[in-house]
Design a protein around this motif. Structure first.
Motif, short mmCIF file in Angstrom:
data_model
loop_
_atom_site.label_atom_id
_atom_site.label_comp_id
_atom_site.label_asym_id
_atom_site.label_seq_id
_atom_site.Cartn_x
_atom_site.Cartn_y
_atom_site.Cartn_z
N GLU A 1 0.83 -1.20 0.00
CA GLU A 1 0.00 0.00 0.00
C GLU A 1 0.86 1.25 0.00
O GLU A 1 2.03 1.23 0.40
N GLN A 2 0.27 2.33 -0.47
CA GLN A 2 0.91 3.64 -0.43
C GLN A 2 0.27 4.43 0.70
O GLN A 2 -0.95 4.55 0.76
N VAL A 3 1.07 4.95 1.61
CA VAL A 3 0.53 5.64 2.77
C VAL A 3 0.67 7.16 2.58
O VAL A 3 1.55 7.63 1.88
N GLY A 4 -0.22 7.87 3.24
CA GLY A 4 -0.20 9.32 3.12
C GLY A 4 0.11 10.04 4.41
O GLY A 4 -0.10 11.25 4.52
N VAL A 5 0.63 9.32 5.41
CA VAL A 5 0.93 9.95 6.70
C VAL A 5 2.43 10.20 6.81
O VAL A 5 3.25 9.50 6.22
N ARG A 6 2.77 11.21 7.58
CA ARG A 6 4.16 11.57 7.83
C ARG A 6 4.36 11.63 9.34
O ARG A 6 3.42 11.55 10.13
N LEU A 7 5.60 11.78 9.77
CA LEU A 7 5.88 11.87 11.20
C LEU A 7 5.21 13.08 11.83
O LEU A 7 4.89 13.08 13.02
N SER A 8 4.98 14.12 11.03
CA SER A 8 4.29 15.30 11.55
C SER A 8 2.85 14.99 11.93
O SER A 8 2.23 15.72 12.70
N ASP A 9 2.32 13.91 11.40
CA ASP A 9 0.95 13.50 11.74
C ASP A 9 0.90 12.71 13.04
O ASP A 9 -0.20 12.43 13.54
N VAL A 10 2.04 12.32 13.56
CA VAL A 10 2.11 11.59 14.83
C VAL A 10 2.18 12.61 15.96
O VAL A 10 3.13 13.38 16.04
N GLY A 11 1.16 12.62 16.80
CA GLY A 11 1.13 13.59 17.89
C GLY A 11 2.14 13.26 18.97
O GLY A 11 2.27 12.11 19.39
N GLY A 12 2.88 14.28 19.44
CA GLY A 12 3.84 14.07 20.52
C GLY A 12 4.97 13.16 20.10
O GLY A 12 5.45 13.18 18.97
N LEU A 13 5.42 12.32 21.06
CA LEU A 13 6.48 11.34 20.83
C LEU A 13 7.73 11.98 20.23
O LEU A 13 8.35 11.45 19.30
N ARG A 14 8.10 13.15 20.73
CA ARG A 14 9.24 13.88 20.15
C ARG A 14 10.53 13.07 20.22
O ARG A 14 11.31 13.06 19.27
N GLU A 15 10.75 12.37 21.33
CA GLU A 15 11.99 11.61 21.46
C GLU A 15 12.04 10.46 20.46
O GLU A 15 13.08 10.18 19.88
N VAL A 16 10.91 9.82 20.27
CA VAL A 16 10.84 8.73 19.30
C VAL A 16 11.15 9.26 17.90
O VAL A 16 11.92 8.65 17.14
N LYS A 17 10.57 10.39 17.54
CA LYS A 17 10.81 10.97 16.22
C LYS A 17 12.28 11.34 16.05
O LYS A 17 12.87 11.11 14.98
N ALA A 18 12.87 11.93 17.09
CA ALA A 18 14.28 12.32 17.00
C ALA A 18 15.17 11.10 16.81
O ALA A 18 16.12 11.12 16.01
N ARG A 19 14.87 10.01 17.53
CA ARG A 19 15.66 8.79 17.41
C ARG A 19 15.50 8.18 16.02
O ARG A 19 16.47 7.68 15.43
N LEU A 20 14.28 8.22 15.50
CA LEU A 20 14.04 7.69 14.16
C LEU A 20 14.82 8.49 13.12
O LEU A 20 15.42 7.94 12.20
N GLU A 21 14.81 9.80 13.28
CA GLU A 21 15.52 10.65 12.33
C GLU A 21 17.01 10.38 12.36
O GLU A 21 17.67 10.27 11.32
N ALA A 22 17.58 10.26 13.57
CA ALA A 22 19.03 10.10 13.69
C ALA A 22 19.51 8.73 13.27
O ALA A 22 20.53 8.59 12.59
N SER A 23 18.79 7.69 13.66
CA SER A 23 19.31 6.34 13.46
C SER A 23 18.81 5.67 12.19
O SER A 23 19.39 4.69 11.74
N PHE A 24 17.75 6.20 11.60
CA PHE A 24 17.13 5.46 10.49
C PHE A 24 16.91 6.34 9.26
O PHE A 24 17.30 5.98 8.15
N LEU A 25 16.29 7.50 9.46
CA LEU A 25 15.88 8.30 8.31
C LEU A 25 17.02 9.12 7.70
O LEU A 25 17.15 9.19 6.48
N ALA A 26 17.83 9.76 8.56
CA ALA A 26 18.89 10.64 8.04
C ALA A 26 19.84 9.93 7.09
O ALA A 26 20.15 10.44 6.00
N PRO A 27 20.36 8.75 7.42
CA PRO A 27 21.25 8.05 6.48
C PRO A 27 20.59 7.73 5.14
O PRO A 27 21.24 7.73 4.10
N MET A 28 19.29 7.46 5.17
CA MET A 28 18.60 7.10 3.93
C MET A 28 18.33 8.32 3.06
O MET A 28 18.29 8.21 1.84
N ARG A 29 18.15 9.46 3.70
CA ARG A 29 17.85 10.68 2.93
C ARG A 29 19.11 11.32 2.34
O ARG A 29 19.02 12.17 1.48
N ASN A 30 20.28 10.94 2.84
CA ASN A 30 21.53 11.58 2.43
C ASN A 30 22.51 10.57 1.85
O ASN A 30 23.47 10.15 2.51
#
Length: 409
Positions: free
Chosen positions: A122-151
């Protein structure tokens, strides 16, 4: 005994079998008679003819040991008794007896009871900005998983490998699946959600094929986030498994994670579990699912966002979301959804009783809060034991800190 001596003996057996067939026609529910006829047929090397009679016997007496034993002998491969014997149509027999004796093996022409496994992408239309709160979880995802894939350029500079996956763990109902979908949205990738029921199959060999097909589909849909839900069920410790078919499925999963025979480029692996301590350690080795992220019950900001989402399309009046969020500390996202539904139900029943439709108010939430309590208590108790007695390597330090904060350790 000479061939001449065998002839009268065989003729005698044939006559007895014919006689017993006539008796069975007259008494088709006589289990003893059916078994006796089948025994003679098996002894004569005519197991294929015995199978329908044994199936009938087992229909009337499923616990008959004699019938089951003879069925096993009748189904076993046998040497032909004469050059002109016709081969047994095993596929037809399997279909005829499916209600009595389920098939034990899967070959290239059989794909389980429900046909070939075909996972849905399936193709999803949600982003991390749609996830309420959980700032630490988002930061960890960005640092350990998303940043290397985007760059990719930085990834190449620092020789950062994309091999391996990330395991989300925490109490049930806290949004691990939603977070995984948001990661797929951030990457602009397809999303393939798989649970235990999708992979495991009663047919021997089919679970491994399902795992193969799962990864094949993910590779064809790349870039794709492959999300293994309930990882503790799919990838349970093999030492705890009694069924060898499940162990084989785990072995196949390990093979696919290592990319043996295929390239997993563009397949991003996420997994979720409530009980990471039950996941096979081989799955968590470097290059496989080698990173973990604790997803805790929603914080105050997240609770406000969740409550607002579930009340958005309901007729409400003067609901103090901040006050509700403060009183629901420790509630999971699923608990908050249940709370909103309970409050709405109270208003609905009152409207039906009085005949006058009214809005959902804080008073309804006051009533609902008396019945809807946090559901993660049992999980916290299990997690506490792990944090105290099973954290020698320090992998659950973050969990231990959370439990101390809540006075659980």
């Amino acid at each position: 005994m000479t061939p001449q001596d065998d002839a009268p003996h065989a003729a005698g057996d044939d006559a007895l079998i014919a006689s017993l067939r006539s008796a069975v026609d007259a008494r088709p529910a006589d289990v003893a008679l059916l078994v006796h006829l089948a025994e003679l047929l098996v002894a004569a090397g005519r197991g294929a003819e015995a199978i329908p009679h044994l199936a009938t016997a087992l229909t009337h007496d499923p616990g008959s040991r004699a019938a089951r034993s003879l069925m096993a002998r009748a189904l076993a491969p046998q040497e032909p008794t004469a050059p002109n014997d016709e081969s047994v149509d095993w596929a037809a027999l399997t279909e005829d007896l499916a209600d009595v004796v389920p098939p034990m093996f899967v070959d290239g022409s059989l794909d389980g009871a429900d046909g070939p496994y075909s996972p849905d992408v399936e193709q999803v239309g949600v982003r991390l900005s749609d996830v309420g709160g959980l700032r630490e979880v988002k930061a960890r995802l960005e640092a350990s998983f998303l940043a290397p894939m985007r760059n990719p350029d930085l990834r190449e500079l620092y020789k950062k490998s994309l091999r391996g996956g990330l395991m989300l763990y925490g109490p049930p109902g806290c949004g691990k699946t939603f977070v995984a979908k948001a990661v797929a949205g951030e990457l602009g990738a397809a999303f393939l959600h798989v649970s235990l029921a999708d992979v495991l199959d009663m047919y021997i060999g089919q679970s491994e094929r399902n795992v193969q097909q799962l990864f094949r589909t993910a590779r064809e849909a790349a870039p794709c986030v492959l999300f293994l839900d309930e990882l503790d069920a799919i990838g349970q410790k093999r030492s705890q498994m009694r069924y060898s078919g499940t162990r084989s499925a785990v072995n196949q999963l390990l093979t696919e994670l290592d990319g043996v025979g295929s390239d997993n480029e563009g397949v991003y692996l996420l997994a979720a579990t409530n009980h990471p301590w039950d996941v096979d350690s081989a799955l968590r080795r470097p290059g496989r699912i080698d990173r973990t992220l604790l997803v805790l019950p929603p914080d105050h900001e997240a609770r406000v966002a969740i409550l607002r989402t579930h009340l958005r399309d309901r007729p409400v009046e003067r609901i103090d979301l901040a006050a509700l969020a403060k009183r629901t500390d420790g509630y999971s996202g699923a608990d908050l959804k249940h709370l909103c539904e309970s409050a709405a139900e109270i208003a609905l029943l009152d409207s039906a009783r009085t005949g006058q439709v009214r809005l959902v108010t804080m008073r309804d939430f006051e009533s609902a809060l008396k019945d809807v309590r946090p559901s993660i208590g049992p999980w916290l108790e299990t997690a506490r034991n792990v944090a105290i007695y099973g954290n020698a390597t320090g992998e659950y330090d973050e969990l231990a800190r959370y439990l101390r904060k809540r006075g659980r350790s």
